[in-house]
Design a protein around this motif. Sequence first.
Motif, PDB file in Angstrom:
ATOM      1  N   CYS A 104      39.503  -4.179  65.787  1.00 30.40           N
ATOM      2  CA  CYS A 104      38.905  -4.127  67.129  1.00 30.40           C
ATOM      3  C   CYS A 104      39.949  -3.835  68.205  1.00 30.40           C
ATOM      4  O   CYS A 104      39.600  -3.435  69.315  1.00 30.40           O
ATOM      5  CB  CYS A 104      38.256  -5.458  67.470  1.00 30.40           C
ATOM      6  SG  CYS A 104      36.939  -5.901  66.364  1.00 30.40           S
ATOM      7  N   LYS A 115      39.490  -1.379  71.129  1.00 27.23           N
ATOM      8  CA  LYS A 115      38.611  -0.226  70.940  1.00 27.23           C
ATOM      9  C   LYS A 115      37.626  -0.209  72.093  1.00 27.23           C
ATOM     10  O   LYS A 115      37.129  -1.272  72.498  1.00 27.23           O
ATOM     11  CB  LYS A 115      37.821  -0.356  69.634  1.00 27.23           C
ATOM     12  CG  LYS A 115      38.489   0.178  68.428  1.00 27.23           C
ATOM     13  CD  LYS A 115      37.521   0.121  67.247  1.00 27.23           C
ATOM     14  CE  LYS A 115      38.188   0.641  66.006  1.00 27.23           C
ATOM     15  NZ  LYS A 115      37.318   0.487  64.840  1.00 27.23           N
ATOM     16  N   THR A 119      34.589   0.319  72.209  1.00 25.98           N
ATOM     17  CA  THR A 119      33.325  -0.341  71.845  1.00 25.98           C
ATOM     18  C   THR A 119      33.456  -1.856  71.762  1.00 25.98           C
ATOM     19  O   THR A 119      32.454  -2.555  71.601  1.00 25.98           O
ATOM     20  CB  THR A 119      32.816   0.188  70.490  1.00 25.98           C
ATOM     21  OG1 THR A 119      33.836  -0.019  69.503  1.00 25.98           O
ATOM     22  CG2 THR A 119      32.452   1.661  70.571  1.00 25.98           C
ATOM     23  N   CYS A 120      34.676  -2.379  71.883  1.00 28.07           N
ATOM     24  CA  CYS A 120      34.906  -3.818  71.758  1.00 28.07           C
ATOM     25  C   CYS A 120      35.245  -4.492  73.085  1.00 28.07           C
ATOM     26  O   CYS A 120      35.567  -5.673  73.122  1.00 28.07           O
ATOM     27  CB  CYS A 120      36.036  -4.075  70.757  1.00 28.07           C
ATOM     28  SG  CYS A 120      35.637  -3.556  69.074  1.00 28.07           S
ATOM     29  N   THR A 121      35.172  -3.752  74.176  1.00 24.67           N
ATOM     30  CA  THR A 121      35.488  -4.337  75.475  1.00 24.67           C
ATOM     31  C   THR A 121      34.268  -5.072  76.034  1.00 24.67           C
ATOM     32  O   THR A 121      33.144  -4.860  75.585  1.00 24.67           O
ATOM     33  CB  THR A 121      35.946  -3.258  76.487  1.00 24.67           C
ATOM     34  OG1 THR A 121      34.884  -2.314  76.664  1.00 24.67           O
ATOM     35  CG2 THR A 121      37.197  -2.542  75.992  1.00 24.67           C
ATOM     36  N   GLN A 140      33.430  -8.200  75.779  1.00 25.46           N
ATOM     37  CA  GLN A 140      32.861  -9.217  74.894  1.00 25.46           C
ATOM     38  C   GLN A 140      33.708 -10.491  74.854  1.00 25.46           C
ATOM     39  O   GLN A 140      33.496 -11.341  73.994  1.00 25.46           O
ATOM     40  CB  GLN A 140      32.725  -8.651  73.477  1.00 25.46           C
ATOM     41  CG  GLN A 140      31.877  -7.398  73.409  1.00 25.46           C
ATOM     42  CD  GLN A 140      31.971  -6.716  72.046  1.00 25.46           C
ATOM     43  OE1 GLN A 140      32.239  -7.346  71.039  1.00 25.46           O
ATOM     44  NE2 GLN A 140      31.753  -5.417  72.028  1.00 25.46           N
TER      45      GLN A 140
END
Length: 165
Positions: free
Chosen positions: A65, A90, A92-94, A96
């Motif tokens: 990630c 990544k 797509t992993c921000t 969270q």
Amino acid sequence: MEKYCFHEMNDKYLDEVLQIYTHYVLHTSATFHARPLTRQEMRKLVFFDGEKYKTFVICADAGVCGYVLIAQHKNREAYDGTAEITVYLKPTCTGQGLGSMAISYIEEYAKRQKLHVLVATICGQNEASIRLFEKNGYSQCAHYKEVGQKFGQLLDVVAYQKIIN
């Protein structure tokens, strides 16, 4: 909720870490590298001699990630208690909470290494990173105007620090 774990950087993660970093090189001013790095160049950014400075890869069920590291702040004995902190996720992993989790993890590692201060050097346009570090107790300690250039723009750099020990 997905479970995350941290692994010490090793060669098996290098290509994925390079892929994450390349995204930021090509599409953002989060890094001032202007062209993608080679594997060997990336190696120099994420592998360190000794135990004090380290990179940790952030993993979940879906794979890598992101990564977080502490590196030497300046090559002078007077700065031995200070390190630079860096986090890349990544895209797509921000958003969270993973950035805060990574900061907390590396701060605990830094304390065990007897580090006193962590410094984050951030492009002044990078509002998400500024918010992340402020949220985690870092305060602005420097503002360098127009010291970097990328995408045809002169960019400011801000430094945030936290006393951890």
